[in-house]
Design a protein around this motif. Structure first.
Motif, PDB file in Angstrom:
ATOM      1  N   ASP B  70       9.683   9.292  60.804  1.00  0.00           N
ATOM      2  CA  ASP B  70       8.724   8.342  61.410  1.00  0.00           C
ATOM      3  C   ASP B  70       7.302   8.822  61.169  1.00  0.00           C
ATOM      4  N   PHE B  71       7.133  10.134  61.333  1.00  0.00           N
ATOM      5  CA  PHE B  71       5.807  10.722  61.159  1.00  0.00           C
ATOM      6  C   PHE B  71       5.316  10.544  59.712  1.00  0.00           C
ATOM      7  N   VAL B  72       6.201  10.830  58.755  1.00  0.00           N
ATOM      8  CA  VAL B  72       5.818  10.692  57.342  1.00  0.00           C
ATOM      9  C   VAL B  72       5.423   9.234  57.046  1.00  0.00           C
ATOM     10  N   ARG B  73       6.202   8.292  57.573  1.00  0.00           N
ATOM     11  CA  ARG B  73       5.879   6.868  57.359  1.00  0.00           C
ATOM     12  C   ARG B  73       4.506   6.536  57.936  1.00  0.00           C
ATOM     13  N   MET B  74       4.227   7.059  59.144  1.00  0.00           N
ATOM     14  CA  MET B  74       2.927   6.778  59.772  1.00  0.00           C
ATOM     15  C   MET B  74       1.786   7.346  58.940  1.00  0.00           C
ATOM     16  N   VAL B  75       1.994   8.558  58.417  1.00  0.00           N
ATOM     17  CA  VAL B  75       0.940   9.199  57.615  1.00  0.00           C
ATOM     18  C   VAL B  75       0.737   8.427  56.317  1.00  0.00           C
ATOM     19  N   ARG B  76       1.828   8.030  55.675  1.00  0.00           N
ATOM     20  CA  ARG B  76       1.716   7.369  54.377  1.00  0.00           C
ATOM     21  C   ARG B  76       1.224   5.924  54.489  1.00  0.00           C
ATOM     22  N   THR B  77       1.767   5.201  55.438  1.00  0.00           N
ATOM     23  CA  THR B  77       1.495   3.745  55.426  1.00  0.00           C
ATOM     24  C   THR B  77       0.817   3.216  56.684  1.00  0.00           C
ATOM     25  N   GLY B  78       0.583   4.054  57.673  1.00  0.00           N
ATOM     26  CA  GLY B  78      -0.071   3.579  58.904  1.00  0.00           C
ATOM     27  C   GLY B  78      -1.500   3.145  58.596  1.00  0.00           C
ATOM     28  N   SER B  79      -1.915   1.995  59.155  1.00  0.00           N
ATOM     29  CA  SER B  79      -3.268   1.501  58.858  1.00  0.00           C
ATOM     30  C   SER B  79      -4.326   2.451  59.423  1.00  0.00           C
ATOM     31  N   ASP B  80      -3.968   3.231  60.443  1.00  0.00           N
ATOM     32  CA  ASP B  80      -4.939   4.158  61.023  1.00  0.00           C
ATOM     33  C   ASP B  80      -4.689   5.601  60.572  1.00  0.00           C
ATOM     34  N   SER B  81      -3.977   5.772  59.444  1.00  0.00           N
ATOM     35  CA  SER B  81      -3.684   7.134  58.986  1.00  0.00           C
ATOM     36  C   SER B  81      -4.948   7.835  58.493  1.00  0.00           C
ATOM     37  N   PRO B  82      -5.226   9.033  58.998  1.00  0.00           N
ATOM     38  CA  PRO B  82      -6.434   9.746  58.558  1.00  0.00           C
ATOM     39  C   PRO B  82      -6.345  10.231  57.116  1.00  0.00           C
ATOM     40  N   ASN B  83      -5.138  10.494  56.617  1.00  0.00           N
ATOM     41  CA  ASN B  83      -5.011  10.992  55.239  1.00  0.00           C
ATOM     42  C   ASN B  83      -3.648  10.642  54.641  1.00  0.00           C
ATOM     43  N   PRO B  84      -3.538   9.450  54.044  1.00  0.00           N
ATOM     44  CA  PRO B  84      -2.228   9.021  53.507  1.00  0.00           C
ATOM     45  C   PRO B  84      -1.737   9.882  52.340  1.00  0.00           C
ATOM     46  N   PHE B  85      -2.652  10.649  51.722  1.00  0.00           N
ATOM     47  CA  PHE B  85      -2.279  11.425  50.527  1.00  0.00           C
ATOM     48  C   PHE B  85      -1.868  12.866  50.823  1.00  0.00           C
ATOM     49  N   VAL B  86      -1.956  13.288  52.059  1.00  0.00           N
ATOM     50  CA  VAL B  86      -1.732  14.709  52.352  1.00  0.00           C
ATOM     51  C   VAL B  86      -0.318  15.149  51.919  1.00  0.00           C
ATOM     52  N   GLY B 107       8.380   9.498  51.110  1.00  0.00           N
ATOM     53  CA  GLY B 107       7.088   9.959  50.617  1.00  0.00           C
ATOM     54  C   GLY B 107       6.788  11.427  50.862  1.00  0.00           C
ATOM     55  N   VAL B 108       7.830  12.265  50.992  1.00  0.00           N
ATOM     56  CA  VAL B 108       7.539  13.702  51.105  1.00  0.00           C
ATOM     57  C   VAL B 108       7.356  14.281  49.702  1.00  0.00           C
ATOM     58  N   HIS B 109       6.554  15.329  49.624  1.00  0.00           N
ATOM     59  CA  HIS B 109       6.325  15.982  48.324  1.00  0.00           C
ATOM     60  C   HIS B 109       7.452  16.945  47.981  1.00  0.00           C
ATOM     61  N   GLU B 110       7.806  17.770  48.972  1.00  0.00           N
ATOM     62  CA  GLU B 110       8.783  18.831  48.719  1.00  0.00           C
ATOM     63  C   GLU B 110       9.790  18.879  49.853  1.00  0.00           C
ATOM     64  N   GLY B 143       3.827   6.623  48.162  1.00  0.00           N
ATOM     65  CA  GLY B 143       3.919   8.081  48.261  1.00  0.00           C
ATOM     66  C   GLY B 143       3.739   8.702  46.903  1.00  0.00           C
ATOM     67  N   PRO B 144       3.949  10.040  46.837  1.00  0.00           N
ATOM     68  CA  PRO B 144       3.798  10.706  45.546  1.00  0.00           C
ATOM     69  C   PRO B 144       4.803  10.174  44.534  1.00  0.00           C
ATOM     70  N   ASP B 145       4.385  10.126  43.281  1.00  0.00           N
ATOM     71  CA  ASP B 145       5.259   9.651  42.212  1.00  0.00           C
ATOM     72  C   ASP B 145       6.568  10.432  42.242  1.00  0.00           C
ATOM     73  N   ARG B 146       7.684   9.685  42.334  1.00  0.00           N
ATOM     74  CA  ARG B 146       8.970  10.370  42.409  1.00  0.00           C
ATOM     75  C   ARG B 146       9.473  10.809  41.042  1.00  0.00           C
ATOM     76  N   ARG B 147       8.766  10.352  39.989  1.00  0.00           N
ATOM     77  CA  ARG B 147       9.136  10.810  38.647  1.00  0.00           C
ATOM     78  C   ARG B 147       8.314  12.041  38.331  1.00  0.00           C
ATOM     79  N   ARG B 148       8.964  13.155  38.339  1.00  0.00           N
ATOM     80  CA  ARG B 148       8.221  14.395  38.087  1.00  0.00           C
ATOM     81  C   ARG B 148       8.101  14.683  36.606  1.00  0.00           C
ATOM     82  N   GLN B 149       8.912  13.987  35.798  1.00  0.00           N
ATOM     83  CA  GLN B 149       8.851  14.217  34.362  1.00  0.00           C
ATOM     84  C   GLN B 149       8.689  12.878  33.652  1.00  0.00           C
ATOM     85  N   GLU B 150       7.775  12.868  32.690  1.00  0.00           N
ATOM     86  CA  GLU B 150       7.590  11.662  31.890  1.00  0.00           C
ATOM     87  C   GLU B 150       8.637  11.634  30.788  1.00  0.00           C
TER      88      GLU B 150
END
Lengths: 164, 187
Positions: B70-86, B107-110, B143-150
Motif C-alpha cells: 500500500d505504501f509503495v502504491r501511495m509513493v508511486r501513484t498518490g497525487s500527494d506523493s512527495p517523491n514518486p521516483f524514490v 514499483g519496487v526497485h529491489e 514505476g522503474p522500468d522492469r526491463r533491466r536489459q535491452e
C-alpha cells in the motif's frame, strides 16, 4: 482517469532526476570496502546477544497468540493469522543473526498455519511442537543448521507438517 | 573492491518490527550512512516523507494498518506523493514467486529476502546507484522500468500496451532463494 482509459494511453518513459547519484562518490575515505563490509557483519554478530533477548519477547507474543487460539475465542482465521505474523517475524530475524534453523522452522510454521482452516486439538498440537522446537534452538544455542540434532529436529517437524 | 561513500544519503526504514529496524539501522551506520529515519508503518512513513528527503527507502511488506505494498502504491501513484521516483528496496520474508512479481509490478526497485546480511543489503544499494532506471507509465503501472536489459532483437508481443498486473503474474510455485529472485528480476 479510469483504469480502462489508462490502458489506452501510450506508454511513457520518464527520466527521473539523478539526485541520488549526485550524492555518492566512488572510493576515497569512508567508501564501503571489504573491511567496512566485514565490520558491518561483525556489528550484526555483536547484536546476537540482543537478539536472544528480543526472541524471548517474540516467544511471549507467540504463546499469547497460541493461548487465544486454544481458548477458541474470537475468529479462528484471525487467530491463526496472528500466529502467522509472529512466526513470520521470527523467521526473518533468526537467520539474520546466525540462527538459520529459526528461519527454517519459522517458515515451516508459517506454511503450516496458512494451510489451516480450523484449529482443533490436532492443529493445536502441530503448532505446539513447532513452538517447542523453536525454543529448543534457542535454549541449546543451535546456530547455523544445528548439526545433526538440528537436522533431525527439522525432519521430525516436516513429518508432522506433512500430516495436515 | 572500490565501493561507494554512502555518508550523504538519507535512508528511511519502514518496518513495524523495532528489532528489524534496529538491525537494518546498525548495518547502515556500519556502512557509513549518517542519516537514517525510522517509521513503524506505511502511513507513518508517508507522513515522514513530507519533510524527510529520503534517497532510498527500505520497506518491510507485512505491516498494519498500511502494509508495504500500500505504501509503495501511495509513493508511486498518490497525487500527494512527495517523491514518486524514490528508490525502494522491499525487505521481506515473503519469497514466493507471485510475491516477488507483485512487488516488482507495484514499483519496487529491489527485493531483499530476509534473513539479511550486510553484504546483501549493500549489493542492493549498489545496484540502485549503478543502474539508475528510467520510469515507465504503462497502463496501470507506474514505476522503474522492469526491463533491466535491452534486447534489440526482441520480436515478441508488446506487453506494455495492455499492461496489467495480472498478466505478469504466474502462479506461485514454492519459495525462492535470493539468487533466484535476482534471476527473475533481471531476466
Amino acid at each position: 482517469m479510469s483504469e480502462d482509459e489508462t490502458k489506452n494511453v501510450a506508454p511513457q518513459v520518464i527520466k527521473p532526476p539523478m539526485t541520488l547519484q549526485a550524492k555518492v562518490e566512488k572510493g576515497g575515505p569512508g567508501a564501503v570496502d571489504l573491511k567496512a563490509l566485514e565490520k558491518a557483519e561483525s556489528v550484526i554478530a555483536n547484536l546476537a546477544d540482543e537478539y536472544l533477548k528480543w526472541v524471548q519477547e517474540d516467544f511471549l507474543r507467540l504463546e499469547k497468540a497460541f493461548n487465544v487460539l486454544k481458548s477458541g475465542e474470537g475468529d479462528v482465521t484471525q487467530n491463526l493469522d496472528n500466529i502467522f505474523q509472529i512466526a513470520h517475524d521470527m523467521k526473518g530475524q533468526g537467520g539474520s543473526f546466525g540462527y538459520d534453523l529459526m528461519t527454517a522452522i519459522g517458515d515451516q510454521l508459517c506454511r503450516l498455519v496458512e494451510k489451516m482452516t480450523k484449529a482443533g486439538p490436532r492443529e493445536q498440537e502441530m503448532i505446539r511442537v513447532h513452538i517447542d522446537a523453536m525454543r529448543v534452538i534457542i535454549t541449546k544455542n543451535l546456530k547455523g543448521d544445528g548439526g545433526n540434532e538440528g537436522r533431525q529436529l527439522l525432519m521430525g517437524l516436516q513429518l508432522v507438517s506433512g500430516k495436515l | 573492491m572500490t565501493g561507494y561513500n554512502l555518508s550523504r544519503l538519507n535512508f528511511l526504514i519502514v518496518d513495524d518490527n523495532k528489532h528489524m529496524r534496529a538491525l537494518v539501522k546498525s548495518i547502515l551506520h556500519a556502512l557509513g550512512v549518517k542519516n537514517v529515519l525510522e517509521a513503524a508503518d506505511g502511513a507513518d512513513a508517508f507522513k515522514e516523507l513530507r519533510h524527510f528527503p529520503a534517497d532510498i527507502i527500505i520497506c518491510d511488506w507485512n505491516m498494519s494498518p498500511l502494509d508495504g505494498m500500500d505504501f509503495v502504491r501511495m509513493v508511486r501513484t498518490g497525487s500527494d506523493s512527495p517523491n514518486p521516483f524514490v528508490p525502494i528496496i522491499m525487505l521481506t520474508g515473503h519469497t514466493e514467486m507471485n510475491r516477488v512479481t507483485e512487488a516488482r509490478d507495484t514499483g519496487v526497485h529491489e527485493f531483499l529476502a530476509k534473513p539479511i546480511s550486510a553484504k546483501k543489503l549493500y549489493t542492493r544499494v549498489r545496484s540502485i546507484i549503478e543502474n539508475p532506471r528510467p520510469f515507465v507509465r504503462a497502463g496501470i503501472y507506474f514505476g522503474p522500468d522492469r526491463r533491466r536489459q535491452e534486447n534489440p532483437n526482441y520480436n515478441g508481443k508488446e506487453r506494455r500496451k495492455d499492461d496489467t498486473v495480472e498478466e505478469q503474474m504466474d502462479e506461485a510455485a514454492g519459495e525462492m532463494s535470493q539468487d533466484e529472485i535476482n534471476a527473475l528480476l533481471e531476466g
